[in-house]
Design an enzyme around this catalytic site. Structure first.
Site, PDB file in Angstrom:
ATOM      1  N   LYS A 125      -6.314 -14.650  -9.429  1.00 40.58           N
ATOM      2  CA  LYS A 125      -7.521 -14.609  -8.610  1.00 40.58           C
ATOM      3  C   LYS A 125      -8.389 -13.427  -9.044  1.00 40.58           C
ATOM      4  O   LYS A 125      -7.871 -12.362  -9.367  1.00 40.58           O
ATOM      5  CB  LYS A 125      -7.071 -14.417  -7.155  1.00 40.58           C
ATOM      6  CG  LYS A 125      -8.046 -14.903  -6.123  1.00 40.58           C
ATOM      7  CD  LYS A 125      -7.455 -14.735  -4.738  1.00 40.58           C
ATOM      8  CE  LYS A 125      -8.189 -13.622  -4.029  1.00 40.58           C
ATOM      9  NZ  LYS A 125      -7.670 -13.205  -2.766  1.00 40.58           N
ATOM     10  N   LYS A 169       0.831  -1.212   0.000  1.00 36.42           N
ATOM     11  CA  LYS A 169       0.000   0.000   0.000  1.00 36.42           C
ATOM     12  C   LYS A 169       0.859   1.253   0.000  1.00 36.42           C
ATOM     13  O   LYS A 169       0.446   2.288  -0.524  1.00 36.42           O
ATOM     14  CB  LYS A 169      -0.972  -0.004   1.185  1.00 36.42           C
ATOM     15  CG  LYS A 169      -2.120  -0.994   0.998  1.00 36.42           C
ATOM     16  CD  LYS A 169      -3.195  -0.798   2.050  1.00 36.42           C
ATOM     17  CE  LYS A 169      -4.323  -1.806   1.851  1.00 36.42           C
ATOM     18  NZ  LYS A 169      -5.282  -1.786   2.968  1.00 36.42           N
ATOM     19  N   LYS A 216     -10.810  -7.152  -6.742  1.00 40.13           N
ATOM     20  CA  LYS A 216     -11.550  -5.905  -6.860  1.00 40.13           C
ATOM     21  C   LYS A 216     -10.761  -4.873  -7.631  1.00 40.13           C
ATOM     22  O   LYS A 216     -11.305  -3.920  -8.139  1.00 40.13           O
ATOM     23  CB  LYS A 216     -11.894  -5.370  -5.469  1.00 40.13           C
ATOM     24  CG  LYS A 216     -10.672  -5.120  -4.594  1.00 40.13           C
ATOM     25  CD  LYS A 216     -11.108  -4.601  -3.259  1.00 40.13           C
ATOM     26  CE  LYS A 216     -10.051  -4.241  -2.287  1.00 40.13           C
ATOM     27  NZ  LYS A 216      -8.853  -4.811  -2.012  1.00 40.13           N
TER      28      LYS A 216
END
Ligand code: TRP
Length: 332
Positions: free
Chosen positions: A196, A114, A199
């Site tokens: 995978k 992040k 989002k």
């Protein structure tokens, strides 16, 4: 109720949930709520560790609550609440900060990721994220924490912090165990089935969001990548695209992979993809309709949150006052 084991989990209201999250998290919670004393929270305090639009954050908080309920999570059985409604989260986090080392936080992979993605805003909260998560879990003396693989490291730290506190100041916290969901069918990206479904995929056509409408869902499935050949067979190694679609179909149609294969025996890829899309859309439609209905009844949602916050505050307050006593905070 009293002798059931405590289970805790949370979702950030800012996550744009995909059908992968639904299958991997919420759908599993439905079974868990029958057998555990469940606390499911809406982690809005975690959400602000990256900059949010305030109006959107507010709206998404209610939307996630409505989604929980629309998916079948029963507010009569579980404690559903918003993290910021229970001040003990911030309070315990502060104490736990003094049992956590800067170095171990700097080494967290999600913090490092992040920090790269939000280089302009590497704030203290972002680094403290795992400690707040430990506070969430430890306040409720949770034995079990169902989470995805991506939260494994955070759960380890929560265990370390609990043990460190217990060793320093006599046993206080239950040391939680992660329940790492072996997602019955792991759902992959429709555009790149080696990854995978996520989002934040580069190509939004690869992910089906729980908020996608019927046309969008069907369009995305129609565009899903398939494999060479024309057989509809489950073989993740040589047919990753078709196999992913078969897994999705099997979950959403409640059928085994073998049943799905025989159903589509001889069917062309185009019709197959359409059938999978329609099945998913049919399955999501009632959830979406129920969510919309609930969102129109703000009074009901507020009642649920109020009840949830009261119950959570009671449990969390008990733990916090033990902690304050042990740590030597003078009490009046
Ligand atoms: N960090 C978790 C996630 O992004 C959400 C979360 C916050 C959580 N607090 C928690 C999960 C406590 C489990 C337990 O997925």
């Amino acid at each position: 109720m009293e002798d059931k084991k405590v289970l805790y989990s949370a979702i950030q209201p800012t996550n744009n949930l995909t059908i992968g999250n639904y299958v991997g998290a919420i759908k599993n919670w439905l079974n868990l709520q029958e057998n555990y004393d469940c606390y499911f929270s809406i982690a809005n305090m975690h959400a602000i560790t990256v900059r949010q639009n305030p109006a959107e954050l507010r709206q998404k908080t209610l939307a996630l609550l409505a989604l929980y309920i629309a998916c079948g999570i029963d507010p009569e059985k579980c404690c559903l609440y918003v993290q910021s409604h229970v001040p003990a989260h911030a309070e315990l986090c502060w104490v736990l900060n003094t049992f956590t080392y800067v170095g171990e936080m700097e080494r967290m992979t999600q913090f490092k990721d992040k920090s790269l993605r939000h280089a302009e805003n590497i704030n203290m909260g972002l680094m403290d994220y795992p400690v707040l998560m430990a506070a969430d879990i430890l306040l409720y003396q949770a034995q079990y924490v169902p989470v995805g693989e991506d939260q494994r490291q955070h759960l380890e730290i929560a265990r370390d912090i609990a043990q460190r506190f217990n060793n320093a100041l006599t046993p206080t916290f239950t040391v939680p165990e992660g329940l790492f969901m072996k997602v019955g069918a792991k759902i992959n990206d429709l555009q790149d089935p080696s990854k995978k479904m996520s989002k934040s995929a580069e190509n939004p056509n690869g992910s089906i969001f729980l908020t996608d409408d019927r046309d969008t869902i069907i369009r995305k499935f129609k565009r899903a990548v398939t494999d060479s050949g024309s057989e509809i067979k489950y073989d993740p190694m040589s047919k990753p695209g078709v196999s992913n679609l078969l897994s999705i179909y099997s979950v959403f149609a409640d059928k085994s992979i073998a049943e799905a294969e025989s159903e589509f025996n001889g069917v062309g890829y185009g019709d197959f993809k359409l059938a999978v899309g329609e099945t998913v859309a049919d399955r999501l439609a009632p959830v979406q309709a129920e969510q919309a209905k609930l969102l129109a009844d703000k009074e009901y949602l507020n009642t649920v949150l109020k009840k949830g916050a009261e119950r959570a505050m009671k449990t969390a307050g008990r733990t916090l006052s033990k902690v304050y006593k042990k740590i030597g905070f003078y009490q009046i």
